[in-house]
Design a protein around this motif. Structure first.
Motif, PDB file in Angstrom:
ATOM      1  N   UNK A 136       0.829  -1.207   0.000  1.00  0.00           N
ATOM      2  CA  UNK A 136       0.000   0.000   0.000  1.00  0.00           C
ATOM      3  C   UNK A 136       0.866   1.261   0.000  1.00  0.00           C
ATOM      4  N   UNK A 137       1.863   1.291  -0.871  1.00  0.00           N
ATOM      5  CA  UNK A 137       2.801   2.407  -0.944  1.00  0.00           C
ATOM      6  C   UNK A 137       2.178   3.596  -1.649  1.00  0.00           C
ATOM      7  N   UNK A 138       2.435   4.767  -1.093  1.00  0.00           N
ATOM      8  CA  UNK A 138       1.937   6.001  -1.689  1.00  0.00           C
ATOM      9  C   UNK A 138       2.849   7.152  -1.292  1.00  0.00           C
ATOM     10  N   UNK A 139       3.208   7.969  -2.272  1.00  0.00           N
ATOM     11  CA  UNK A 139       4.040   9.142  -1.975  1.00  0.00           C
ATOM     12  C   UNK A 139       3.226  10.188  -1.238  1.00  0.00           C
ATOM     13  N   UNK A 140       3.935  11.002  -0.476  1.00  0.00           N
ATOM     14  CA  UNK A 140       3.315  12.086   0.269  1.00  0.00           C
ATOM     15  C   UNK A 140       4.249  13.292   0.206  1.00  0.00           C
ATOM     16  N   UNK A 141       3.773  14.372  -0.342  1.00  0.00           N
ATOM     17  CA  UNK A 141       4.511  15.635  -0.417  1.00  0.00           C
ATOM     18  C   UNK A 141       3.715  16.689   0.342  1.00  0.00           C
ATOM     19  N   UNK A 142       4.371  17.436   1.204  1.00  0.00           N
ATOM     20  CA  UNK A 142       3.750  18.553   1.907  1.00  0.00           C
ATOM     21  C   UNK A 142       4.611  19.773   1.585  1.00  0.00           C
ATOM     22  N   UNK A 143       4.025  20.774   0.961  1.00  0.00           N
ATOM     23  CA  UNK A 143       4.765  21.939   0.469  1.00  0.00           C
ATOM     24  C   UNK A 143       4.254  23.205   1.150  1.00  0.00           C
ATOM     25  N   UNK A 144       5.165  24.078   1.549  1.00  0.00           N
ATOM     26  CA  UNK A 144       4.810  25.401   2.082  1.00  0.00           C
ATOM     27  C   UNK A 144       5.175  26.429   1.017  1.00  0.00           C
ATOM     28  N   UNK A 145       4.197  27.233   0.624  1.00  0.00           N
ATOM     29  CA  UNK A 145       4.397  28.231  -0.426  1.00  0.00           C
ATOM     30  C   UNK A 145       4.129  29.633   0.124  1.00  0.00           C
ATOM     31  N   UNK A 146       4.851  30.616  -0.422  1.00  0.00           N
ATOM     32  CA  UNK A 146       4.604  32.002  -0.031  1.00  0.00           C
ATOM     33  C   UNK A 146       3.389  32.540  -0.780  1.00  0.00           C
ATOM     34  N   UNK A 147       3.056  33.803  -0.553  1.00  0.00           N
ATOM     35  CA  UNK A 147       1.867  34.405  -1.159  1.00  0.00           C
ATOM     36  C   UNK A 147       1.915  34.423  -2.687  1.00  0.00           C
ATOM     37  N   UNK A 148       3.120  34.356  -3.256  1.00  0.00           N
ATOM     38  CA  UNK A 148       3.254  34.330  -4.720  1.00  0.00           C
ATOM     39  C   UNK A 148       3.242  32.905  -5.266  1.00  0.00           C
ATOM     40  N   UNK A 156      13.643  23.371   4.767  1.00  0.00           N
ATOM     41  CA  UNK A 156      13.083  24.708   4.965  1.00  0.00           C
ATOM     42  C   UNK A 156      14.111  25.703   4.435  1.00  0.00           C
ATOM     43  N   UNK A 157      13.666  26.613   3.567  1.00  0.00           N
ATOM     44  CA  UNK A 157      14.574  27.609   2.997  1.00  0.00           C
ATOM     45  C   UNK A 157      15.141  28.491   4.117  1.00  0.00           C
ATOM     46  N   UNK A 158      16.334  29.037   3.911  1.00  0.00           N
ATOM     47  CA  UNK A 158      16.943  29.862   4.960  1.00  0.00           C
ATOM     48  C   UNK A 158      16.037  30.986   5.451  1.00  0.00           C
ATOM     49  N   UNK A 168       5.551  30.549  -4.514  1.00  0.00           N
ATOM     50  CA  UNK A 168       6.885  29.943  -4.561  1.00  0.00           C
ATOM     51  C   UNK A 168       7.080  28.993  -3.376  1.00  0.00           C
ATOM     52  N   UNK A 169       7.621  27.825  -3.649  1.00  0.00           N
ATOM     53  CA  UNK A 169       7.889  26.855  -2.585  1.00  0.00           C
ATOM     54  C   UNK A 169       9.015  27.368  -1.697  1.00  0.00           C
ATOM     55  N   UNK A 170       8.767  27.391  -0.390  1.00  0.00           N
ATOM     56  CA  UNK A 170       9.746  27.856   0.584  1.00  0.00           C
ATOM     57  C   UNK A 170      10.170  26.766   1.556  1.00  0.00           C
ATOM     58  N   UNK A 171       9.433  25.650   1.543  1.00  0.00           N
ATOM     59  CA  UNK A 171       9.767  24.517   2.403  1.00  0.00           C
ATOM     60  C   UNK A 171       8.997  23.310   1.899  1.00  0.00           C
TER      61      UNK A 171
END
Length: 137
Positions: free
Chosen positions: A33-45, A68-70, A47-50
């Motif tokens: 039962x394998x499944x990928x999981x991606x959790x992305x944090x994006x800014x207001x524009x 996590x971006x600097x 852009x992925x930041x974490x």
């Protein structure tokens, strides 16, 4: 048989080996039962930041990496990513999570979130340690 060292055996060979191992594992341990999981944090524009990359299989969440971006570090976004991944893993029926990290990365971060060390290799890489952590939900 001839044994070869290859840096890129090609997609067909990789798939053959992956599928062969999956078939063997499922015969012994039940459905992957394998499944990928991606959790992305994006800014207001947008852009992925974490981001967190993981997989769920055999009833567990395996965290491949969390970045996590600097400019976003220290903002709580790492904790939010981890919390979201754990919540999704629970929704998928997982009973826990596990990961590996290095001593120069984030073992303390994970321990603050309830993870426990269960293994460590010293001098991997030289001067540091590779650390395995787990958490039961």
């Amino acid at each position: 048989m001839k044994i070869t060292i290859e840096s890129d055996p090609g997609a067909q060979v990789r798939d053959l080996i992956d599928q062969g191992l999956d078939i063997f594992n499922e015969a012994k341990a039940g459905p992957l039962q394998a499944s990928e999981l991606w959790v992305i944090a994006r800014d207001d524009e947008g852009a992925a930041k974490a981001g967190l990359k993981a997989r769920t299989y055999f009833g567990w969440l395996h965290i491949d990496w969390l970045w996590v971006s600097p400019e976003a570090r220290g903002s709580g976004v790492g904790s939010a990513l981890l919390s979201a991944a754990e919540a999704e893993a629970r929704a998928r029926g997982c009973i826990g999570a596990h990961l590996e990290t290095y001593s120069f990365q984030a073992p303390d971060f994970y321990e603050r979130h309830g993870y426990q060390r269960f293994g460590q290799i010293e001098d991997y890489p030289p001067g540091h340690s590779c650390i395995w952590l787990k958490k039961r939900f």
